[in-house]
Design a protein around this motif. Sequence first.
Motif: not given
Length: 617
Positions: A47-54, A126-132, A200-213
């Motif tokens: 719901q807040l998408a740009r065409d280019a993302w990595t 600018r480069l935005l770094l995203h952690f879901e 089971t408990a879990q930790s750390g990154i558990w959804q997408d990591v991505w960036y966009e310009v």
Amino acid sequence: MLDIKRVLKSKPRKPEHTALRTMLTPWGEKIAAGEKDLPPASHPSPQLARDAWTSLNGAWECAFVFAHDAATAWRRATPPYGGWQPIRVPFSPEAPLSGVGRQLQPSELLWYRRSFEAPALSADERLLLHFEAVDWACQVFVNGVPVCEHVGGYLPFCADVTSALRAGANQLALCVFDPSDAGAQLRGKQRLERGGIWYTAQSGIWQDVWYEVVPAARVSSLSLDPRPEEGRLVLTVGVEGAGVLEARLLDEGRMVACATARAAPGHEARLVLAVPDPHLWRPSDPHLYDVELSFGADRVRSYCGFRTVEVAADEAGVPRVRLNGKTLFLRGVLDQGYWPDGLMTAPSEAAFAHDILAAREMGFNMLRAHVKVESRRFYALCDRLGMLVWQDMVSGGGAYGAWQTSYKPTLLRASWGLTTDEGTRAARRLSADDPGYRREWREACAGTVALLGGHPCVVGWTLFNEGWGQFDSRAACDDVRAMDSTRLVCAASGWYDRCCGDVRGVHNYFRPLEVWRDVAARPRAFVISEFGGVSWSVPDHVSLRTAYGYDTAKDGEAFSREVTRLLDQALALRGAGLAGYVYTQLSDVEEETNGLLTYDRRVNKLAVGGPEPAPES
């Protein structure tokens, strides 16, 4: 009459330290085999998408480091020199698909690192770094420079890392602290010692990591408020930079409305688009409109759906749930959102779609997202496929006392209306006496409402479940209504009802199903928000030799017969005033074998003839 046999069967028991049998879903099997032909994922922020993302998912390294005071050390720690091992992101190290198979302890820090090539940026980019989602507290570094920190395990965050970048390869690192249930933070059903209804408990990154310009002058936030009864769509937009903001609303490619406004940083712009007779969203016709935003060089895509939901009396004066002005009986199923290979992380977007479609094919029109916030892709799929979602807030607090959260409400139904959640003593009884927990719960509640507010599939909020960390539910209900008046609120699902909200949600595993009198001053819809829980362990599709449920079927035929009987019994209560139900549960999870699907999603237990064909990935 209390069913003592069922009560005794479901009695909490001490966890057994038995390793889980490794099970792979059809999608996880492909990932583990290294296949590269899985369908590409859709945009992680639909719901807040740009065409280019990595995407930055995939091969990372991780390291576990002992810390004398891990609860504070994560903010000032430095990366270790050794001990690094490969990990597949976004799967937590506890999840089989991560390739690690190691549980983070409360006395440890979890480090991540990987390199990435940053694209060349112009002066106005600018480069935005995203952690879901990262569970729980983390500090993020780019080339050794701290770029952001975040606390909270279930909501997305991002950082502008432009000033920390350099030409060529860049080093991204993350330091994570997660005490799991040794702390009081929000954690849902995670436990270091799993067993029964705890996983089971879990930790750390558990959804997408991505960036966009992105352009320096850009859209930074978007709130969608469709108002079908007023014939308009109201957009609230935050920006970086100043300029003219244009919004367009499209219906199957045809523009139906547009609006412009001057926008400046620090001031949200409000645009109103007239839609005199909108095509309404409903499960049988999940119609969506496209939204396009332009701000300088920035282009953003979104979407919305027009629908209303309310509780109103029928011709007999009985409170009913109404969608778009018409009575809708809620046929829900409890969705724990766990997977044997990914734990809280779905192995594929197609796996989400499989569960949603399986629920619909079994006759359900709603999923109760249980004490967990899912990937944003999940809600977008529910929007497109026409599946209602009742969203729980994530639970937390101190260690739960079995008497307050299980034995007392099970044995003494009268206690449900006599137990308060207000004041110091009540907070202590219900494990909500930690001020940091209460602060985090309020902030995460507001964040969840804001994150999911634009999704038409989400029709209700559950604030607290079975007294787990419950506090001040009346005030919390008022707060949520002030933030979002377009959805229903169930303040306390289970037992300790404070006569507030739009829905009275009761859990009934041990008594005959019936509709009980509601003493609240304001009429509320009566929903059996958990019931059922029939267990059947399908050979070769279970994690453990032990099984947990509220009743046991000897085979598939008996399972199907008993589940059908319970669902028919609940449905027959419509005439007595029942507005809906939530059956427990969609899938098996670890020791719990009371799912309609097996944990690996390869068998639909209601299909008595045996396993269904494996779903397409």
